[in-house]
Scaffold this active site. Structure first.
Site, PDB file in Angstrom:
ATOM      1  N   GLU A 278       0.745  -1.293  -0.084  1.00 41.98           N
ATOM      2  CA  GLU A 278       0.047  -0.166   0.160  1.00 41.98           C
ATOM      3  C   GLU A 278       0.990   1.375   0.157  1.00 41.98           C
ATOM      4  O   GLU A 278       0.640   2.281   0.928  1.00 41.98           O
ATOM      5  CB  GLU A 278      -0.958  -0.083   1.175  1.00 41.98           C
ATOM      6  CG  GLU A 278      -1.809  -1.288   1.165  1.00 41.98           C
ATOM      7  CD  GLU A 278      -2.789  -1.354   2.381  1.00 41.98           C
ATOM      8  OE1 GLU A 278      -2.714  -0.725   3.406  1.00 41.98           O
ATOM      9  OE2 GLU A 278      -3.917  -1.847   2.100  1.00 41.98           O
ATOM     10  N   ASP A 357      -8.525  -8.965   3.925  1.00 47.51           N
ATOM     11  CA  ASP A 357      -8.475  -7.815   4.958  1.00 47.51           C
ATOM     12  C   ASP A 357      -9.366  -7.661   5.877  1.00 47.51           C
ATOM     13  O   ASP A 357     -10.050  -6.811   5.660  1.00 47.51           O
ATOM     14  CB  ASP A 357      -8.070  -6.456   4.120  1.00 47.51           C
ATOM     15  CG  ASP A 357      -7.468  -5.450   4.988  1.00 47.51           C
ATOM     16  OD1 ASP A 357      -7.204  -5.497   6.125  1.00 47.51           O
ATOM     17  OD2 ASP A 357      -7.421  -4.371   4.574  1.00 47.51           O
ATOM     18  N   GLU A 385     -12.550  -2.341  12.045  1.00 46.08           N
ATOM     19  CA  GLU A 385     -12.375  -1.413  10.807  1.00 46.08           C
ATOM     20  C   GLU A 385     -13.750  -1.768   9.779  1.00 46.08           C
ATOM     21  O   GLU A 385     -14.290  -0.988   8.893  1.00 46.08           O
ATOM     22  CB  GLU A 385     -11.382  -1.661  10.035  1.00 46.08           C
ATOM     23  CG  GLU A 385     -10.809  -0.654   8.826  1.00 46.08           C
ATOM     24  CD  GLU A 385      -9.444  -1.163   8.331  1.00 46.08           C
ATOM     25  OE1 GLU A 385      -8.847  -1.855   8.868  1.00 46.08           O
ATOM     26  OE2 GLU A 385      -9.172  -0.348   7.391  1.00 46.08           O
TER      27      GLU A 385
HETATM   28  C1  GCU Z   1      -6.039  -1.832   5.661  1.00 48.71           C
HETATM   29  C2  GCU Z   1      -6.279  -0.636   6.294  1.00 48.71           C
HETATM   30  C3  GCU Z   1      -4.965   0.245   6.325  1.00 48.71           C
HETATM   31  C4  GCU Z   1      -3.821  -0.663   6.987  1.00 48.71           C
HETATM   32  C5  GCU Z   1      -3.595  -2.030   6.289  1.00 48.71           C
HETATM   33  C6  GCU Z   1      -2.682  -2.722   6.924  1.00 48.71           C
HETATM   34  O1  GCU Z   1      -5.925  -1.879   4.287  1.00 48.71           O
HETATM   35  O2  GCU Z   1      -7.385   0.165   5.516  1.00 48.71           O
HETATM   36  O3  GCU Z   1      -5.184   1.454   6.969  1.00 48.71           O
HETATM   37  O4  GCU Z   1      -2.903   0.090   7.052  1.00 48.71           O
HETATM   38  O5  GCU Z   1      -4.883  -2.409   6.390  1.00 48.71           O
HETATM   39  O6  GCU Z   1      -3.180  -4.049   7.569  1.00 48.71           O
HETATM   40  O7  GCU Z   1      -1.564  -2.340   6.924  1.00 48.71           O
END
Ligand code: GCU
Length: 672
Positions: A278, A357, A385
């Site tokens: 990400e 996730d 979340e």
């Molecule tokens: C999800 C979440 C992110 C987080 C990611 C992770 O995608 O929205 O904010 O950083 O998980 O587990 O690293």
């Protein structure tokens, strides 16, 4: 004046049971200077004050008369390092710990028994934790992400640990440590896994003093400090032009930085690393493997006994939605499985419970039990979340138990996830454990919803003793937090034990996931992820939905050990609740229930709202039986949950009605 925050399950209300009272007159302990034992003594005093209006005296020698609690460290105790025994004889409750922390855990055990109105007479208990590491990863940041800081989703509300570019260590931090130690949590990372700005400096002198204060406090409650770090730190704060793990200057930078950090901050258990994920940099940026990256940090901290918790949440987050070949669910396995045996001994892979996730329903991650020569740790998410934010009650312990009980068939025989991450399968208890993304924040109710504290509580209890049933844990939380009134226990037990199924009903059906909004991940948005870059597509058209992940499709199923591989690969044996995770199905495909997929979706969405109506009624019936402020706060939450579950019902049902043009067989209202 109202208290600034609740006492959650440590409120020590009047506990009746006069036969217990006597033991709380004196606390016998040979060493009241040790910080951990001191905390045990203080806790017993607090408990005795709240439960019996007593002020026990500390004594170094056995009192001549009257009951007492004795705290003793006994290195010969036949338990794991953090184990303890509790024995009651005559007028004494003897709490023995192999180390000081065992004594503290034993003290909390005795207090819990008292608070849940169980007798302390005749006790003969021996306990040791089911998992060596029982951790939390807070996703707090120095500046709370404004977009997530709203009362409904509040996935990441204000921080417990950071304020005004500084690190907080105050009375509330201590109370939080008490809560964690009371359920056996033994390690904690304060900062989000995405490490930028101020957080980068947590490796540097700028924060040594504050980190030292915090980690010293943690240590007095048996909690090791974990630090989230950014793999690109040598570039971002070290003045180097590269973070390549094979570069000698990079290696030297990590070693020096860690040597200095350990010399200045005690009690660092390890480092949490999110890399190549990400947008966060990692070894892939330099053509290196995840093992190269993890071992780089591992070698720098090895002399200090530190551990690297290297996350397996590595995937291509810039997928083109037109690309039907790439399956994000496969990424964890594909990136890590070939590296089995390549990680240093002080690296533990931190693997999310499912391959995507933290959706409300996912299969267990295929990495569990498939890496014989690698330490594996399980990552859950308490922070809701994707499971209702700070509004929807979704008690996760039944789900956690399901995951832990899943048979991975590692080594070709029965081996559950609990066996694998409990160090039994590959005989590595010291490098085993479970971590969860934490749900406590700066909210006055700790978790943004009084009932969400049951998730934090239940998580710790389950990790310390994996043999506990969800009902036993729920019952203890209810009585410790509120009351043992039969109506309170009955109604709340029903709510807690069924809440996950209810949320699943109006969230995403049959393991599909991802029908939510992006960014806040709260509320329905069935097409929001569909044309985005995150690799999370359901590809619903007018006649079918889902991705074929079998051997005929993306071949994700082949990542499991047999017989799981065949079970998932055959639609007749695949668990029904996961069908839309593994298969692309026509809406008229008939499930084992006799309903077709579309009618199942309609029905569950109507039922989910009806369930929440029942929750609200059950809660309303507790007026006058629980403290009024607590009652009102939770009542408002249930009203919000009801309104929001209707949003889910109507938006999801309308979405599928518009796709298919097929009406609900029950003739109920679905909007055009
Ligand atoms: C999800 C979440 C992110 C987080 C990611 C992770 O995608 O929205 O904010 O950083 O998980 O587990 O690293």
């Amino acid at each position: 004046m109202a208290e600034a925050y609740t006492r959650a399950w440590l409120n020590y209300g009047p506990a009746g049971r006069s036969e217990n009272t006597e033991y709380f007159r004196t606390i016998l302990c040979g060493n009241q200077e040790n910080p951990v034992l001191k905390n045990a003594i203080e806790e017993i005093k607090t408990g005795a004050g709240g439960m019996y209006s007593l002020s026990p005296q500390w004594a170094a020698a056995k009192p001549e008369k009257g009951g007492y609690i004795e705290l003793a460290v006994n290195a010969d105790l036949d338990t794991a390092e953090e184990g303890y025994t509790i024995k009651t004889d005559d007028r004494r409750v003897l709490i023995s710990g192999k180390r000081e922390i065992g004594v503290l855990y034993g003290a909390f055990h005795v207090l819990r028994l008292a608070a849940t109105k169980k007798s302390l007479a005749g006790l003969d208990i021996k306990k040791q934790p089911s998992f060596r590491w029982r951790l939390l990863n807070h996703w707090d940041t120095f500046a709370p992400p404004a977009i997530r800081d709203n009362s409904d989703s509040s996935a990441l509300a204000g921080s417990l640990f950071f304020e005004n570019h500084g690190i907080i260590c105050n009375d509330r931090t201590r109370d939080y440590c008490r809560m964690l130690a009371s359920v056996g949590i033994n390690g904690l990372a304060m900062h989000n896994v995405n490490v930028y700005n101020d957080a980068l400096d947590m490796l540097l002198p700028r924060f040594y003093a504050e980190m030292r204060a915090l980690s010293t406090l943690f240590e007095s409650y048996g909690i090791g400090m974990l630090i989230s770090l950014n793999f690109a730190s040598p570039v971002l704060i070290g003045g180097l032009e590269t973070a390549d793990p094979r570069n000698e200057r990079v290696q030297a930078w990590w070693k020096e930085t860690m040597d200095r950090l350990y010399a200045n901050v005690p009690n660092i258990a390890g480092f949490v690393v999110k890399a190549d994920s990400e947008g966060v940099q990692g070894p892939f940026d330099y053509g290196r493997t995840q093992a190269d990256g993890a071992n780089l940090i591992a070698r720098a901290i090895k002399p200090h006994g530190g551990l690297v918790f290297w996350r397996c949440f590595v995937y291509n987050s810039t997928q083109d939605w037109r690309d039907t070949e790439t399956d994000r669910a496969k990424s964890g396995f594909d990136n890590f499985h070939p590296l089995d045996g390549k990680f240093d001994d002080n690296v533990i892979l931190q693997i999310k419970n499912g391959p995507q996730d933290f959706q409300i329903r996912e299969p267990v991650h295929p990495l569990f039990g498939t890496m014989e020569h690698t330490h594996e740790m399980l990552e859950f998410q308490l922070l809701q979340e994707y499971t209702g934010g700070a509004t929807h009650v979704c008690w996760l312990i039944p789900e956690f138990k399901e995951v832990l009980d899943f048979n991975t068939y590692a080594l070709g025989k029965d081996n559950t996830v609990a066996d694998v991450v409990g160090g039994k399968t590959f005989k590595d208890y010291e490098k085993s454990g479970v971590v969860a993304v934490a749900n406590a924040n700066s909210s006055s109710t700790w978790c943004g919803h009084d009932i969400h504290c049951a998730n934090l509580y239940g998580y710790g209890r389950l990790l310390f003793d994996a043999s506990l049933t969800a009902e036993e844990i729920a019952r203890d939380w209810i009585v410790q937090t509120l009351s043992d009134h039969p109506q309170v226990v009955k109604n709340l037990l029903h709510i807690l034990l069924t809440s996950r199924t209810t949320y699943e009903k109006y969230n995403a059906p049959l393991g599909l996931g991802w029908l939510c909004n992006n960014v806040v991940h709260y509320g329905p948005g069935p097409d929001v992820y569909e044309y985005d870059r995150w690799g999370t597509y359901h590809r619903a058209n007018w006649e079918a939905i889902g991705i074929d992940r079998t051997s005929r499709g993306t071949a994700y199923t082949l990542e499991y050990n047999e017989p799981n591989r065949s079970t998932f690969d055959n639609i007749d044996t695949c668990p029904q609740e996961l069908l839309l995770f593994f298969y692309r199905l026509r809406y008229d495909y008939v499930l084992k229930s006799g309903k077709n997929v579309l009618q199942h979706i309609y029905d569950t969405h109507f039922e989910g709202v009806e369930d929440v109506e029942v929750f609200l009624k059950e809660w309303d019936a507790l007026e006058g039986l629980v403290p009024e402020d607590f009652f009102k706060r939770v009542q408002q939450k249930f009203k919000n949950q009801l309104a929001h579950s209707k949003e889910w019902r109507d938006i999801i049902n309308t979405y599928f009605y518009r796709r298919t043009g097929i009406k609900d067989a029950g003739g109920r209202k679905i909007y055009d």
